[in-house]
Each structure stands twice: as C-alpha cells, then as structure tokens.
Design an enzyme around this catalytic site. Structure first.
Site, PDB file in Angstrom:
ATOM      1  N   ASP A 152       0.879  -1.177   0.000  1.00  0.00           N
ATOM      2  CA  ASP A 152       0.000   0.000   0.000  1.00  0.00           C
ATOM      3  C   ASP A 152       0.902   1.208   0.000  1.00  0.00           C
ATOM      4  O   ASP A 152       2.032   1.150   0.498  1.00  0.00           O
ATOM      5  CB  ASP A 152      -0.876   0.057   1.249  1.00  0.00           C
ATOM      6  N   HIS A 179      -5.693   7.798 -13.407  1.00  0.00           N
ATOM      7  CA  HIS A 179      -4.619   7.174 -14.187  1.00  0.00           C
ATOM      8  C   HIS A 179      -3.613   6.461 -13.292  1.00  0.00           C
ATOM      9  O   HIS A 179      -3.246   5.306 -13.545  1.00  0.00           O
ATOM     10  CB  HIS A 179      -3.885   8.188 -15.059  1.00  0.00           C
TER      11      HIS A 179
END
Lengths: 387, 387
Positions: free
Chosen positions: B264, B333
């Site tokens: 993460d 994106h």
C-alpha cells in the site's frame, strides 16, 4: 439547423416547452446549462455530466482566451473534442467577465482593452475578435460581445446600451460559421424603457435566439422578475430566450413562468463546493452538526450517484476533513437536482399543470434570507474587483 | 476464511502468486492497495476504484478515530457501508501516524498518549483500544499497534522493538471478531539482527499474516531492499506478507521479487495531485510546458478513463487552471497504472517470465534522482512534525 419548435404553450403562464436543434443534438426546453467556465464543469467528468441528464454545457470565452488560448482549443478541433463533451455547448463572449473580473478596462467605441485577472497582461476584445475566438472554440451557441453595467445606474446603462447595440450589429456581420447560432443580448438594467428599446433594437437584427443579460447582478428578485415581465413580450415568440447567469431554483421556476427557455448559472456547482445542497425544501448546509450521524441520503428519492450511495453523515465527514470527494459528490447532487427540476417543469407544462407545480414548489422551497444572499453576492463582487 | 493459497512460485526469484480469501472477496496477490486514509481514496468514488480494478483498499485508524470517530463508523455498520466500498479493506492501527503526525506523544509500557494534529486534544492508544477501534471500523485485515522509530537509530529501535512485541501479543489476546485477520508488524529499522529477532518473535505468535513496517521512511532504497532480504526468509511461507507504505513502481517490482504479497502507498495518489503521472518510462510532470499542445493521452495504450478520453494538453490545462477535475483524472490514471502493473506482475509470475519482466521494467523506468526524493520526503516529514 437551429430550428426551434414550440411544443406546448402553458395556458395559465408564459411557460412553454420546445425543441431547439443544434449540430450536437436536440435541446428539450426549458433547459438548465451547468457552467464549465474553464472547459470543465468543476469536479465533474463528461460522463458525470451525461449521467446527470445535462444536455447543454456552458464555457467562457474570456477565461479560455486567456488559458489555454482559443487558438489552442481550435487546434484540438474545438471545445467539444478538447474537453470531451459531445453534446450541445454555449460560450459566453466574455463581455461580462471583462467587466467583472479584469483588473483594468478601458472602453472605446471599437472595443475594450483590459488586463488579465491572472497575470495583469494586456488584452483587447472587439466585437469581431470575440466572434473569432468563439468560432475557434466552436460551441453551438455563441454570444455577442456586450457590456454589462451596474443594473441601477441609469446614465451608465444608457451609454452602455448604445455600445452593446452597435457591437451586436458588428458581431452579426462578423460571424461566419453556419454551424453556430449567434444570440443577441438584451441589456438595460432595471429600466423598463431601456429594456424595451434594447429588445426591439436586437429584434430588428433578427438573431436566431435572444439572451437577457445584466440580471442577477445586484438587483432584487422583484426587480429581476419585473424586468423579465417587460422584456420577454418584446422578444419574438418563435425564437429561444436565454436568461443569462440565473439559476437559483426559485428563479428558474419564475423565469420559466415568464417564458424563458434557457438558463445557466454557477450557483448549483458553487454552493455545492461550500457544502450547500439543493433540495425541494431549500438549501441544506451539510457542514451542520445536525447531520453528523444522519443516515439519510441528501434528498430521499433522488436518483443521483451521491444519494444512491452515501449518507449525509459520510458526506459531512468528507466536508469536515476537506476531502475532494465531498466537493464532487455535492456537485453531482446539485447538478442532478437542477436537471430533475427542469424535467419536472417540462412534464408539468406538457400536462397543463405547471401553474400548480409553480405554486407548490415555491411554497415548499425555503429561500435563504434575501439580505444574506445580497451580502454574499456583494462580498464576491468586491473580492473579484480586488483581484 | 482468510485462507491463503500459493498458486505459483517463481523459480528465479522469491516472487509468488496467491489467493487470499477475505469476508469481502478474494485478493489475487501480489496486490497493491490504494490508500483511503480518511475513508476515501482522495478524489475517487468507489465506482472509480472498482473500475481501476482495485480489490483491496486501505483506511487509517488514527485519522478515523479522530474524525468522524470509530464509534460513529460502527453505527453505520463499519467502513464498508460508511464509505460504500464493498470489497476487502485493511486498516492500519494508527501507530505510524501517532509517531509521525501527532503533536505530542508520551510513551509508557501500556500505550501512548498523544495530542491530535487537528485540534491538539488529548488522546490515548493502547494495544487493546487500537483493536477495539479497528473492530468498530470492521476492515477485513487489521494491524497490531506498533511503534515506528527512526530506521537508523539503533538504541531507539531496540527499545521500540520490545514495546512493539509486547503490544503485538496483547493485540492478539484482545482481538475478538472472527471475520477480521490481525497481522503482526515486523520492525527493527535497518538492523538485520533486530529484523530477524522481530520476525521470529512475531512468528511465534502465529498471526494469519505478517507486515513489514518501518521502511520507506528515510532509509535508502538499498537499505530497504537489504532489509527485505533478511526479513522475508524469516516469515512463514504459507502466510501473506505485507510491505507497509511502499508503493513506488520500482519498489513494488523489487518487493515482489523478494516475496512480498501486499503493498500500500499514498505515492500514486499523492504525486497525481501534484501533476505527477506514472508511466512505464517513469514519472511525467504534467505541468511541464512541453505538454501544452500535446494531443497524446498520458500513456498511449492505457485503458483508464483519463487516457481514453483526454489529451495531455487538456489535462495540463486543468492543472494550470487549478481545476479539481485534473486532480481526479491524474489519480484515476495513477491508480489504474498501479493495478495494471500488479496484473502484469501476476501474469508474468504465472507464465514464469517474471525475472525477465523485472529486468525490462527496471531498465525502462527512469527513476527520479534519489537525492531529490529524499529531500522531498524530509521536507514532508518536517512539515508534518511542525503541525
């Protein structure tokens, strides 16, 4: 192209439904256009816009001329392809922004010279250049360069009106693209005789549509409605009528009742970013502590993405923690609220029940205190002028 | 529940693919988790997240404990329903944030007392309270309360490690919900013997998964990779391994090669909001004037909404005009870039071509100068400490 067909005339008010054909699609009127000043309706993607049911989107020639430049947008095939919005678009000429935002402006009969509010650089708009840059942007509906004076200043309005009318005629002559409709803009402040004169002068120029400008800029609601009452009857029945910059829900209902077909306003998107949510009961301030543990959606029954997925408590959390998603979801709701309002208005006109809807809506919609609204508006104007 | 099945072991590296079963769905590993610190992955709706292919989403106990309060989230049925994310979730205990964000902290063997970075109010975390609040949040994977010291300070790391291990045992005892998996967190800075000791101590406590904390916090990349090299072999093969807070593309590829299953990091979403776009060639700064008239998408071939609909020129315009839509599209994106990277990594491991992919990716990916990165990180740490 640009045929306007009136479908239903309301027998009790001046409301009407119609179809306005543009190169990028049909507009069912009355229609509300979300404002995408800088080639983006703030926080929304084109997909979000389409999902809201929006059909007409606004952009602004003044802002886009300064950034990124209208020539650049032209290289990208115009605004539609640049910003990815396939539906009908409208650009304002930038006249209003030159007078409300630019740091300095110097008027002469031929045009206006001004300094950019961004970097102070010197620029000039003429009626002809405002058409060229709007042709570069390529919106379906474009606007004449006009002057938007203080609505209560008689002398200023008289002088400005002469320029606005001369410029309208020059814009009409300058316009070349057949796939764009150029609208004239009626000005004249709150003065009935000036408004009538303006409408008649522009009508003689035979535009495919007529805008009413210079309202919702400091006058009272009563003055705005009274101005519509004297102006609209002077406009041709068979052409679309556009009330510029007006989009508070109560004003839209009142505008429709007076024969307006097209509205635009930053209000629904701007108040959303301040945590102000539109509902049929009025504006709800999401930052209020009373919503801290509220499991309801913003407006029960609303079909927007925000109302379908999130509680007021979660949305309030996003606003309190200054999360961008809060601005987005509030905007999604407010735009959908306006589009649904227009859908309901059209249905009621078609069914002959608009007058009853108007009364019921206004009875149920709690208005923010008019003094508060005026103070807020004045603050924004002063802040803009200081820039 | 919480079965972890290894599907493919890479013969040339320590990479592996697997399936980790959680109450809210299966995770295909290696997996990258976008970070939703305050119960929102900044600028993205849950729908955007689902479209990106994200499966695991992170949230943070420290932040949510302070705002809106973990008890409130519990009243809403936990994080999944509060924020509208139906898939697997992970919460960090908040240990890292207490040590990096809180205004003041006072450690004692039983826990840590600190002042909120928001309003200076006084709070206390103990191993037991960190479990209670994470049970209120209801994520599928929850973390032990740990202490995250400066990675290069030997004495500090020795002292902290003793606390972290004692707290891990207490968290293990305190945990009650069977639908949550509690992971232990290996600490020990850049000191191989401490890392080995930490891994062995936690392994003896038999957690369903193991995290490696205290990396990407100031040490060099070489030190981080070397730490993984000594730590991972000490962890049980059959349990998922989670490298906390690491998510630069090059680090993910190197972490996978060293046997990491879960990552993460705020990097993809944070750099997006600064106009930094991830591509296979490295980071692209969208504010750069070279993109002013560039008609290409961010990364040709990318299937994200931003790349499918907009040019670099339009996105640059949004950043230059400070439009929120720019932050959103850049985030769309970058998150999709990370998810696609993980998809490719899993495909290459499955096909036995991961080692070649790793070489090719790292050869093509231009790294920002390490000194620049360190300076940026140091600046952020100091800014956070000043708060």
């Amino acid at each position: 192209m640009f045929n306007f067909t009136i479908i239903t005339d309301d027998p009790q008010t001046d409301a009407r439904t119609g179809i306005f054909e543009t190169p990028h699609g049909r507009l069912l009127t009355p229609v509300f256009a979300p404002v995408g000043t800088q080639a983006t309706v703030k926080t929304l993607t084109p997909r979000d816009l389409a999902e809201s049911g929006a059909t007409l989107v606004l952009a602004n020639n003044y802002h886009l001329y300064l950034r990124p430049g209208t020539k650049l947008v032209a290289e990208f095939g115009g605004l539609h392809s640049f910003m990815g919005w396939p539906g009908p678009m409208l650009t304002d000429s930038g006249g209003f922004q030159v007078f409300s935002l630019a740091q300095m402006r110097k008027l002469d009969p031929d045009g206006v010279t001004f300094r950019s509010h961004i970097d102070g650089s010197l620029h000039r708009f003429t009626p002809e250049s405002a058409i060229v840059s709007q042709e570069d942007l390529g919106a379906d509906i474009i606007m004449c360069l006009d002057e938007c004076p203080e609505p209560l200043d008689r002398k200023y309005n008289e002088d400005a009106l002469a320029r606005t009318h001369a410029w309208a005629a020059r814009c009409r002559t300058a316009k070349r693209r057949p796939d764009q409709a150029l609208f004239g803009i009626v000005q004249g402040g709150v003065f009935p005789d000036l408004r009538v004169e303006s409408a008649r002068t522009l009508r003689a120029l035979d535009f495919p549509g007529y805008a009413i400008g210079g309202l919702s800029v400091g006058e009272t609601k009563e003055q705005m409605y009274a101005t519509l009452d004297v102006t609209v009857p002077e406009l041709p029945v068979a052409r679309p009528r556009y009330l510029m910059g007006v989009g508070a829900p109560e004003d839209v209902v009142e505008g429709v009742a007076r024969g307006i077909d097209i509205f635009d306003c930053v209000l629904p998107t701007r108040v959303a970013r301040n945590g102000g949510l539109l509902t049929c009961q009025g504006r709800m301030n999401l930052r209020n502590a009373r919503y801290a543990a509220d499991p309801l959606p913003i407006e029960p029954g609303c079909d927007c993405y925000a109302c379908q997925h999130f509680s007021r408590a979660y949305l309030r959390h996003l606003f309190k923690t200054e999360e961008i998603l809060g601005l987005h979801l509030a905007t999604v709701h407010n735009v959908r609220f306006m589009i649904r309002l227009m859908e309901e208005i059209r249905q009621h006109i078609a069914a002959g029940t608009f007058a009853a809807f108007r009364s019921a809506f206004l009875a149920g919609y709690h208005l923010p205190d008019q003094d508060v609204r005026h103070a807020q508006k004045e603050k924004r104007r002063q802040a803009a002028n200081r820039k």
